[in-house]
Design an enzyme around this catalytic site. Sequence first.
Site, mmCIF file in Angstrom:
data_model
loop_
_atom_site.group_PDB
_atom_site.id
_atom_site.type_symbol
_atom_site.label_atom_id
_atom_site.label_comp_id
_atom_site.label_asym_id
_atom_site.label_seq_id
_atom_site.Cartn_x
_atom_site.Cartn_y
_atom_site.Cartn_z
ATOM 1 N N GLY A 239 0.754 -1.150 -0.016
ATOM 2 C CA GLY A 239 0.036 -0.157 0.175
ATOM 3 C C GLY A 239 0.771 1.317 -0.082
ATOM 4 N N GLU A 276 4.436 -6.471 1.775
ATOM 5 C CA GLU A 276 4.026 -7.026 0.403
ATOM 6 C C GLU A 276 3.846 -5.865 -0.403
ATOM 7 O OE1 GLU A 276 1.053 -10.743 1.970
ATOM 8 O OE2 GLU A 276 0.148 -8.663 1.357
ATOM 9 N N PRO A 277 4.918 -5.088 -0.758
ATOM 10 C CA PRO A 277 4.784 -4.008 -1.521
ATOM 11 C C PRO A 277 4.818 -4.345 -2.827
ATOM 12 C CG PRO A 277 7.131 -4.267 -1.000
ATOM 13 C CD PRO A 277 6.279 -5.364 -0.174
ATOM 14 N N ARG A 279 3.162 -1.672 -5.750
ATOM 15 C CA ARG A 279 3.249 -0.312 -6.454
ATOM 16 C C ARG A 279 4.478 0.577 -6.135
ATOM 17 N NH1 ARG A 279 -1.716 2.396 -7.555
ATOM 18 N NH2 ARG A 279 -2.550 1.002 -6.189
ATOM 19 N N ARG A 315 -6.687 2.028 -15.264
ATOM 20 C CA ARG A 315 -6.741 2.833 -14.272
ATOM 21 C C ARG A 315 -7.763 3.943 -14.397
ATOM 22 N NH1 ARG A 315 -3.271 4.390 -11.079
ATOM 23 N NH2 ARG A 315 -3.895 3.494 -9.313
ATOM 24 N N TYR A 319 -10.839 3.766 -12.131
ATOM 25 C CA TYR A 319 -10.682 4.553 -10.980
ATOM 26 C C TYR A 319 -10.659 6.082 -11.027
ATOM 27 C CZ TYR A 319 -8.486 -0.013 -9.770
ATOM 28 O OH TYR A 319 -8.144 -1.211 -9.534
ATOM 29 N N CYS A 358 -14.080 0.743 -28.658
ATOM 30 C CA CYS A 358 -15.695 1.306 -29.138
ATOM 31 C C CYS A 358 -16.712 1.585 -27.867
ATOM 32 C CB CYS A 358 -16.262 0.379 -30.020
ATOM 33 S SG CYS A 358 -15.252 -0.020 -31.490
ATOM 34 N N GLU A 359 -16.019 2.403 -27.115
ATOM 35 C CA GLU A 359 -16.872 2.778 -25.855
ATOM 36 C C GLU A 359 -16.315 4.225 -25.351
ATOM 37 O OE1 GLU A 359 -17.033 0.633 -21.907
ATOM 38 O OE2 GLU A 359 -16.611 -0.966 -23.364
ATOM 39 N N TYR A 388 0.113 -2.092 -12.028
ATOM 40 C CA TYR A 388 -1.414 -2.286 -12.305
ATOM 41 C C TYR A 388 -1.861 -1.697 -13.900
ATOM 42 C CZ TYR A 388 -1.237 -3.142 -7.188
ATOM 43 O OH TYR A 388 -1.113 -3.782 -6.166
HETATM 44 N N1 LLP Z 1 -1.066 -7.308 -0.482
HETATM 45 C C1 LLP Z 1 -2.387 -7.477 -0.483
HETATM 46 C C2 LLP Z 1 -3.142 -8.732 0.379
HETATM 47 C C3 LLP Z 1 -2.850 -6.876 -1.846
HETATM 48 O O1 LLP Z 1 -4.101 -6.971 -1.836
HETATM 49 C C4 LLP Z 1 -2.199 -5.939 -2.323
HETATM 50 C C5 LLP Z 1 -2.754 -5.065 -3.365
HETATM 51 C C6 LLP Z 1 -0.835 -5.558 -1.970
HETATM 52 C C7 LLP Z 1 -0.346 -6.510 -1.077
HETATM 53 C C8 LLP Z 1 -0.098 -4.742 -2.773
HETATM 54 O O2 LLP Z 1 -0.397 -3.220 -2.533
HETATM 55 P P1 LLP Z 1 0.588 -2.256 -3.255
HETATM 56 O O3 LLP Z 1 1.879 -2.295 -2.560
HETATM 57 O O4 LLP Z 1 0.831 -2.461 -4.722
HETATM 58 O O5 LLP Z 1 -0.130 -0.843 -2.859
HETATM 59 N N2 LLP Z 1 -5.443 -2.135 -9.121
HETATM 60 C C9 LLP Z 1 -5.360 -1.326 -8.002
HETATM 61 C C10 LLP Z 1 -4.766 -1.567 -6.952
HETATM 62 C C11 LLP Z 1 -5.064 -2.908 -6.354
HETATM 63 C C12 LLP Z 1 -4.533 -3.217 -5.132
HETATM 64 C C13 LLP Z 1 -4.833 -4.763 -4.880
HETATM 65 N N3 LLP Z 1 -4.314 -5.058 -3.643
HETATM 66 C C14 LLP Z 1 -4.882 -0.174 -8.731
HETATM 67 O O6 LLP Z 1 -4.467 -0.048 -10.089
HETATM 68 O O7 LLP Z 1 -4.727 1.093 -8.137
#
Ligand code: LLP
Length: 441
Positions: A239, A276-277, A279, A315, A319, A358-359, A388
């Site tokens: 996150g 668990e990074p 992004r 994205r 979003y 086409c949207e 992502y």
């Molecule tokens: N751990 C778990 C359990 C997760 O569900 C996620 C992301 C992560 C780690 C990694 O999160 P990060 O460090 O990448 O923020 N598609 C969306 C993001 C969905 C995230 C889903 N889970 C977007 O494009 O913003």
Amino acid sequence: MDLFRYSSGELFVEDLPVRAVAEAAQTPCYIYSRGTMEAHFDRLVEAFAPIQPLICFSVKSCSNIHILRALAARGAGMDVVSGGEIARAHAAGVAMAKCVYAGVGKTDEEICEAMHAGVGLFNCESEEEFENIARLASEAKQLVRVALRINPDVDPKTHRYTSTGKKETKFGVDLERARAFFARFGNDPWAKLEGLHLHLGSPIYTVDPYREALEKTCALVDLLARDGFSIRSIDLGGGFGADYESAQSPALTQYADAILPLAKPLHDKGVRFILEPGRTIIANAGILVLRVLYTKISGEKRFIICDAGMNALLRPALYGSFHFMWPVAPGTEQTPTRRALDPKVPDTVAQDVVGPLCETGDFLALDRLLPASIKRGDLLAIFTTGAYGMSMASQYNSHVMPTEVLVDGTHAELIRSRETYENLLAPERHSHQLAIHGVHA
Ligand code: LLP
């Protein structure tokens, strides 16, 4: 921080001109900078050094096996959420013991595959799922390690689609039920319940949600200890932010400053930490390069029509996300000095950047200030798309998927080749009748 920069009026990725890379790989094309992702990974390691966490890269953010292999070479484990991601980690040569397996809907088949592969830790999300994992482990006579995903009911203040740590979401078990969960399953002989897992949402631009969630987690660890259950691992999820605009995200050391005072005492008592990074490592390490096919004016509006849209980058459509975009070769007069909604460059006009699908929802930016001179044939770079981006791309409208290139200094490697129409059609080429028994007309 990243290694994409303009010099003499054109964009470079590390030591190569983006134009040359995109032309060699064909657009739409994702280009990743190895130096950028490694630097982000190293910064995480440094920021959290006092608790020596296992850093499990979140495969869902960018799942190309060459990216996974490069990070594994740096010491990363992987956060996987499906049989397919386990297969990717395996293909990339990642040590399975360094993989954590999460997800609210693991099938029996996937659980068995994960056990067989030797996945290090199952992050379990419900009572029924635990019973199922325990049953499959006992049938296979294989010991598995399990962490309970708790839902700390903390607001990460992010998009509601990617907010996961609030009570009303489908994720984890709430704190009140967590104690009962351990009381019920904490002595299972095959599924060893020994850790806690949490993930609040993504992206999170303030450090307070982490502090609040960890405070609640520490309180739970104490209660569980009183009940006779000692916690051996805590997985804090992912996150951490990325710079969609210049300098938007807190430094990783700021997240660490909030987390370490609570985590270090547990680490010193022998608790192993996992992160668990996704992004924060890979978002700024990737750009998407598109070719402008046409420009046109409709009503008052100028449109830039590219060779891919939400099929390559979902994205903005899903979003409403902001991605900075700019021509690959704008010339010295129009080189942006920062990435922002208004980059303060002369001779720009508001334009819609759209794809060929086409949207009407197929857009990458609406009313965006971009050079008025953008024309057919130009290349456009869309920044901060390493996370992502490709992993959420699709073949909608039967377009082939983007290519992917990994750049390291002056070396560019095509890590995903251009799909052929034969790839597209292969799973449909041969139909055969399903053997279904017991159907009486
Ligand atoms: N751990 C778990 C359990 C997760 O569900 C996620 C992301 C992560 C780690 C990694 O999160 P990060 O460090 O990448 O923020 N598609 C969306 C993001 C969905 C995230 C889903 N889970 C977007 O494009 O913003």
